[in-house]
Write a protein that holds these residues in place. Structure first.
Motif: not given
Ligand code: ZN
Length: 334
Positions: A9-10, A141-147, A169-178, A180-185
């Motif tokens: 988790e980040y 949040m419904a996904m595992s970090p690996e997925e 892409p050069r920028g990221w916005m997941i919105g409904r993120r987990s 871990a999302s920022p670390r993963l992107y």
């Protein structure tokens, strides 16, 4: 520094102070008093659907607010609302942006782009930015970090394939993120050799700001993570949320103008800001709502010193004027 893996988790310390009373002058290009970032959310085709292996139909940002998910079945009433966004809404928005010669950042769900691939090269040619809004428009949040990591790589693959641009892409916005999302992107961009300019997974300020890189706790050099904050108040999705939404284009327009005026005044006083305007094809792409956006575009066109900018442009500006330091990460600009 606690050690972490790319799947951790980040959760940085909460940046609750930021610039405080010493808000920096961002020195926007040309001495602009405000930067306005229009964001188009392109999600249609990436939403929940049993055809994609989901448990039921989508329920989020649709006209029929209280319609429950049809579990185990398709719901063509909801599906066709999404179809409208891609078929009619996005082309209409594109014509509007062309009329004013404004460039937007398109939060692009990769599955949506794949389903209307003719738009990819056209949007790039018209000067819009293709940022990543995930591979599909689903709750991370419904996904595992690996997925989730797999989804991020697939998002990169699809965005590159259907735009023909190997640098997006050069920028990221997941919105409904987990968590871990920022670390993963950050990690996915690095592994793919992409320039990672910014994250927009925050509503935390009216100016860009730095956080420590999520990769630093994995032992990577801390290059910082630049946040270009987004907005849920200047956002058309409030036409279709229960309770506190816009009931007419006038509501939306008035809120946009009030926001602009306050920020513009701060800019005149030497504390310029940025304003994000969030739009969705299937929502504000409806003709009765588009009028509010056009009136707002007309309004800001009458003002001096307005920089209508893509988020990658804002990020590049910030990186050049205020490169990452640990002090800046803590909100101090000097
Ligand atoms: Zn979105």
């Amino acid at each position: 520094m606690p050690s972490a893996t790319k799947y951790s988790e980040y959760l940085p310390e909460r940046p609750l102070v930021g610039y405080g009373m010493d808000q920096p002058d961002p020195h926007w290009p040309g001495g602009a008093k405000i930067a306005v970032s229009f964001v188009i959310n392109w999600e249609e085709g990436g939403e929940r659907n049993i055809l994609e292996g989901d448990s039921g139909s989508e329920t989020f940002i649709i006209e029929h607010l209280t319609r429950p998910s049809r579990i185990g079945g398709r719901d063509d009433m909801t599906e066709s609302e999404f179809e409208y966004g891609g078929r009619a809404g996005l082309p209409r928005l594109m014509r509007l942006f062309k009329k004013y010669n404004f460039k937007s950042t398109i939060y692009t769900v990769a599955a949506a782009l794949e389903r209307a691939p003719y738009l990819g090269p056209m949007l790039v040619a018209q000067g819009h930015e293709i940022a990543s809004h995930g591979d599909r428009w689903i709750n991370s949040m419904a996904m595992s970090p690996e997925e989730e990591e797999e989804h991020m790589h697939q998002a990169i693959d699809r965005l590159q394939k259907y735009t023909g641009d190997p640098n997006v892409p050069r920028g990221w916005m997941i919105g409904r993120r987990s968590n871990a999302s920022p670390r993963l992107y950050c990690r996915a961009a690095k592994e793919r050799g992409l320039e990672f300019l910014y994250s927009s997974d925050s509503y935390g300020d009216d100016l860009p700001y730095w956080l420590e890189s999520p990769l630093a706790s994995e032992g990577e050099p801390d290059e910082g993570m630049l946040v270009i904050p987004y907005s849920l108040d200047c956002n058309d999705f409030r036409f279709v949320v229960p309770g506190s939404g816009w009931s007419s284009g006038e509501d939306f327009y008035n809120h946009l103008v009030d926001t602009f005026d306050v920020l513009y005044e701060e800019g005149l006083e030497g504390r310029a800001k940025m304003m994000s305007v969030g739009l969705h094809n299937r929502c504000v792409g409806r003709p009765g709502r588009l009028a509010a956006v056009e009136k707002f575009m007309q309004y800001i066109s009458t003002k001096e010193g307005v920089w209508v900018a893509r988020r990658d442009e804002i990020a590049r500006h910030w990186r050049e004027k205020f490169p990452y330091t640990v002090e800046r990460c803590q909100g101090r600009m000097l």
